[in-house]
Design a protein around this motif. Structure first.
Motif, PDB file in Angstrom:
ATOM      1  N   UNK A   1       9.483  25.515  79.190  1.00  0.00           N
ATOM      2  CA  UNK A   1      10.609  24.687  79.611  1.00  0.00           C
ATOM      3  C   UNK A   1      11.820  25.515  79.995  1.00  0.00           C
ATOM      4  N   UNK A   2      12.090  26.552  79.225  1.00  0.00           N
ATOM      5  CA  UNK A   2      13.236  27.411  79.540  1.00  0.00           C
ATOM      6  C   UNK A   2      13.024  28.124  80.873  1.00  0.00           C
ATOM      7  N   UNK A   3      11.797  28.517  81.154  1.00  0.00           N
ATOM      8  CA  UNK A   3      11.491  29.148  82.442  1.00  0.00           C
ATOM      9  C   UNK A   3      11.706  28.185  83.598  1.00  0.00           C
ATOM     10  N   UNK A   4      11.263  26.951  83.423  1.00  0.00           N
ATOM     11  CA  UNK A   4      11.430  25.942  84.465  1.00  0.00           C
ATOM     12  C   UNK A   4      12.911  25.632  84.665  1.00  0.00           C
ATOM     13  N   UNK A   5      13.669  25.540  83.565  1.00  0.00           N
ATOM     14  CA  UNK A   5      15.112  25.297  83.678  1.00  0.00           C
ATOM     15  C   UNK A   5      15.807  26.424  84.438  1.00  0.00           C
ATOM     16  N   UNK A   6      15.381  27.647  84.194  1.00  0.00           N
ATOM     17  CA  UNK A   6      15.961  28.792  84.905  1.00  0.00           C
ATOM     18  C   UNK A   6      15.688  28.675  86.405  1.00  0.00           C
ATOM     19  N   UNK A   7      14.471  28.291  86.748  1.00  0.00           N
ATOM     20  CA  UNK A   7      14.117  28.105  88.157  1.00  0.00           C
ATOM     21  C   UNK A   7      14.950  26.987  88.785  1.00  0.00           C
ATOM     22  N   UNK A   8      15.133  25.891  88.056  1.00  0.00           N
ATOM     23  CA  UNK A   8      15.936  24.770  88.563  1.00  0.00           C
ATOM     24  C   UNK A   8      17.387  25.206  88.764  1.00  0.00           C
ATOM     25  N   UNK A   9      17.892  25.992  87.838  1.00  0.00           N
ATOM     26  CA  UNK A   9      19.270  26.498  87.962  1.00  0.00           C
ATOM     27  C   UNK A   9      19.411  27.367  89.205  1.00  0.00           C
ATOM     28  N   UNK A  10      18.413  28.195  89.474  1.00  0.00           N
ATOM     29  CA  UNK A  10      18.443  29.036  90.670  1.00  0.00           C
ATOM     30  C   UNK A  10      18.448  28.195  91.942  1.00  0.00           C
TER      31      UNK A  10
END
Length: 64
Positions: free
Chosen positions: A38-47
């Motif tokens: 989830x944290x990885x996906x959130x990072x991608x969404x933030x980018x």
């Protein structure tokens, strides 16, 4: 060719992960893995959001 998820797809994945994390029968190892994913996906969404912001700034500069 790898499909790149849209921002909306990433938010949907986060929501699904959150639902899975609510399962009280989930093991600690599974919970940690889901959290990490989830944290990885959130990072991608933030980018994606940051790139959209930069694009808007560039468009506004062109209009000046």
């Amino acid at each position: 060719m790898e499909k790149i998820d849209s921002f909306e797809d990433k938010i949907e994945k986060i929501n699904l992960l959150l639902e899975r994390l609510k399962d009280e029968n989930l093991s600690l190892d599974e919970s940690v893995k889901l959290y990490k994913d989830g944290m990885g996906i959130l990072k991608e969404a933030k980018n994606i959001l940051e790139n959209a912001k930069l694009e808007i700034i560039e468009i506004e500069k062109e209009d000046e």
